[in-house]
Design a protein around this motif. Structure first.
Motif, PDB file in Angstrom:
ATOM      1  N   ASP A 247      55.387  20.096  25.424  1.00 20.76           N
ATOM      2  CA  ASP A 247      56.386  21.157  25.250  1.00 20.76           C
ATOM      3  C   ASP A 247      57.791  20.579  25.400  1.00 20.76           C
ATOM      4  O   ASP A 247      58.327  20.511  26.507  1.00 20.76           O
ATOM      5  CB  ASP A 247      56.173  22.274  26.270  1.00 20.76           C
ATOM      6  N   PRO A 248      58.382  20.166  24.284  1.00 25.34           N
ATOM      7  CA  PRO A 248      59.733  19.591  24.338  1.00 25.34           C
ATOM      8  C   PRO A 248      60.790  20.533  24.921  1.00 25.34           C
ATOM      9  O   PRO A 248      61.827  20.071  25.393  1.00 25.34           O
ATOM     10  CB  PRO A 248      60.040  19.258  22.875  1.00 25.34           C
ATOM     11  N   SER A 249      60.528  21.834  24.935  1.00 19.87           N
ATOM     12  CA  SER A 249      61.517  22.753  25.525  1.00 19.87           C
ATOM     13  C   SER A 249      61.622  22.533  27.028  1.00 19.87           C
ATOM     14  O   SER A 249      62.648  22.841  27.623  1.00 19.87           O
ATOM     15  CB  SER A 249      61.182  24.208  25.210  1.00 19.87           C
ATOM     16  N   ILE A 250      60.574  22.002  27.644  1.00 15.78           N
ATOM     17  CA  ILE A 250      60.644  21.681  29.065  1.00 15.78           C
ATOM     18  C   ILE A 250      61.561  20.479  29.263  1.00 15.78           C
ATOM     19  O   ILE A 250      62.425  20.474  30.140  1.00 15.78           O
ATOM     20  CB  ILE A 250      59.240  21.426  29.658  1.00 15.78           C
ATOM     21  N   GLN A 251      61.413  19.471  28.415  1.00 12.98           N
ATOM     22  CA  GLN A 251      62.289  18.293  28.484  1.00 12.98           C
ATOM     23  C   GLN A 251      63.744  18.707  28.307  1.00 12.98           C
ATOM     24  O   GLN A 251      64.637  18.194  28.990  1.00 12.98           O
ATOM     25  CB  GLN A 251      61.899  17.270  27.409  1.00 12.98           C
ATOM     26  N   ALA A 252      63.990  19.663  27.426  1.00 15.19           N
ATOM     27  CA  ALA A 252      65.361  20.109  27.148  1.00 15.19           C
ATOM     28  C   ALA A 252      66.016  20.777  28.357  1.00 15.19           C
ATOM     29  O   ALA A 252      67.247  20.850  28.431  1.00 15.19           O
ATOM     30  CB  ALA A 252      65.364  21.061  25.958  1.00 15.19           C
ATOM     31  N   LYS A 253      65.214  21.237  29.316  1.00 15.50           N
ATOM     32  CA  LYS A 253      65.757  21.861  30.527  1.00 15.50           C
ATOM     33  C   LYS A 253      66.401  20.838  31.462  1.00 15.50           C
ATOM     34  O   LYS A 253      67.124  21.204  32.377  1.00 15.50           O
ATOM     35  CB  LYS A 253      64.665  22.608  31.296  1.00 15.50           C
ATOM     36  N   PHE A 254      66.118  19.555  31.254  1.00 16.85           N
ATOM     37  CA  PHE A 254      66.648  18.493  32.095  1.00 16.85           C
ATOM     38  C   PHE A 254      67.784  17.807  31.348  1.00 16.85           C
ATOM     39  O   PHE A 254      67.557  17.086  30.377  1.00 16.85           O
ATOM     40  CB  PHE A 254      65.540  17.484  32.444  1.00 16.85           C
ATOM     41  N   SER A 255      69.008  18.034  31.793  1.00 17.49           N
ATOM     42  CA  SER A 255      70.180  17.554  31.056  1.00 17.49           C
ATOM     43  C   SER A 255      70.148  16.053  30.826  1.00 17.49           C
ATOM     44  O   SER A 255      70.590  15.577  29.772  1.00 17.49           O
ATOM     45  CB  SER A 255      71.468  17.960  31.784  1.00 17.49           C
ATOM     46  N   GLN A 256      69.624  15.282  31.761  1.00 16.84           N
ATOM     47  CA  GLN A 256      69.610  13.833  31.602  1.00 16.84           C
ATOM     48  C   GLN A 256      68.611  13.373  30.531  1.00 16.84           C
ATOM     49  O   GLN A 256      68.680  12.234  30.075  1.00 16.84           O
ATOM     50  CB  GLN A 256      69.338  13.124  32.938  1.00 16.84           C
ATOM     51  N   PHE A 257      67.683  14.274  30.120  1.00 15.49           N
ATOM     52  CA  PHE A 257      66.682  13.911  29.119  1.00 15.49           C
ATOM     53  C   PHE A 257      66.787  14.721  27.834  1.00 15.49           C
ATOM     54  O   PHE A 257      66.140  14.401  26.838  1.00 15.49           O
ATOM     55  CB  PHE A 257      65.268  14.086  29.692  1.00 15.49           C
ATOM     56  N   ALA A 258      67.595  15.774  27.838  1.00 11.02           N
ATOM     57  CA  ALA A 258      67.720  16.658  26.679  1.00 11.02           C
ATOM     58  C   ALA A 258      68.205  15.887  25.461  1.00 11.02           C
ATOM     59  O   ALA A 258      69.150  15.104  25.542  1.00 11.02           O
ATOM     60  CB  ALA A 258      68.676  17.800  26.989  1.00 11.02           C
ATOM     61  N   GLY A 259      67.516  16.101  24.362  1.00  9.32           N
ATOM     62  CA  GLY A 259      67.914  15.499  23.092  1.00  9.32           C
ATOM     63  C   GLY A 259      67.583  14.027  22.940  1.00  9.32           C
ATOM     64  O   GLY A 259      67.896  13.427  21.925  1.00  9.32           O
ATOM     65  N   LYS A 260      66.933  13.442  23.936  1.00 10.70           N
ATOM     66  CA  LYS A 260      66.598  12.019  23.867  1.00 10.70           C
ATOM     67  C   LYS A 260      65.158  11.841  23.406  1.00 10.70           C
ATOM     68  O   LYS A 260      64.296  12.680  23.669  1.00 10.70           O
ATOM     69  CB  LYS A 260      66.802  11.345  25.224  1.00 10.70           C
TER      70      LYS A 260
END
Length: 151
Positions: free
Chosen positions: A46-59
């Motif tokens: 679920d990439p939307s979970i990754q997007a919740k973490f600013s240091q990992f969002a969009g990477k």
């Protein structure tokens, strides 16, 4: 109404048997050292979970998987999950801590359900999950039920 749901969730957690708790703790002991693998599986599912973490969002997930920052954060997440598993059946404090840190960030029930699903998939791939599936089901139902009642 929320109080009744919350009371039922805590009753479910305290209703975990000693065998269920032991089974969950033993199976989690098999994987808790792979915090990077667990977090990777969750973000991949679920990439939307990754997007919740600013240091990992969009990477790109594969490019950050090997970073120290990813390993550090994975350790924190799996460390907290280890605390929950270690505290069974007394999860009320862990639920409060979780809700206090995730509700303000806008974590949704869908994302938490997706986290659960990805975690279960990871466990199935890395342990003899068939022997612990019902114990994990009861444990996760108790924890996430209590969390959802407060979010």
């Amino acid at each position: 109404m929320k109080f009744i749901v919350l009371a039922l969730c805590f009753a479910a957690a305290s209703a975990l048997t000693a065998d269920q708790i032991s089974t969950v703790q033993a199976s989690f002991d098999q994987v808790k050292g792979d915090s990077v693998g667990i977090l990777y599986a969750v973000f991949k599912a679920d990439p939307s979970i990754q997007a919740k973490f600013s240091q990992f969002a969009g990477k790109d997930l594969d490019s950050i998987k090997g970073s120290a920052e990813f390993a550090s954060h994975a350790g924190k997440i799996v460390g907290f999950f280890s605390k929950i598993v270690g505290d069974l059946p007394n999860i009320s404090g862990d639920v409060d801590t979780f809700v206090a840190s995730h509700k303000p960030r806008g974590a949704t029930h869908d994302q938490l359900n997706n986290f659960r699903s990805a975690f279960v998939s990871y466990m199935k791939a890395h342990t003899d999950f068939a022997g612990s599936e019902s114990a994990w089901g009861a444990t996760l139902d108790a924890f996430f039920g209590a969390v959802f009642a407060k979010m």
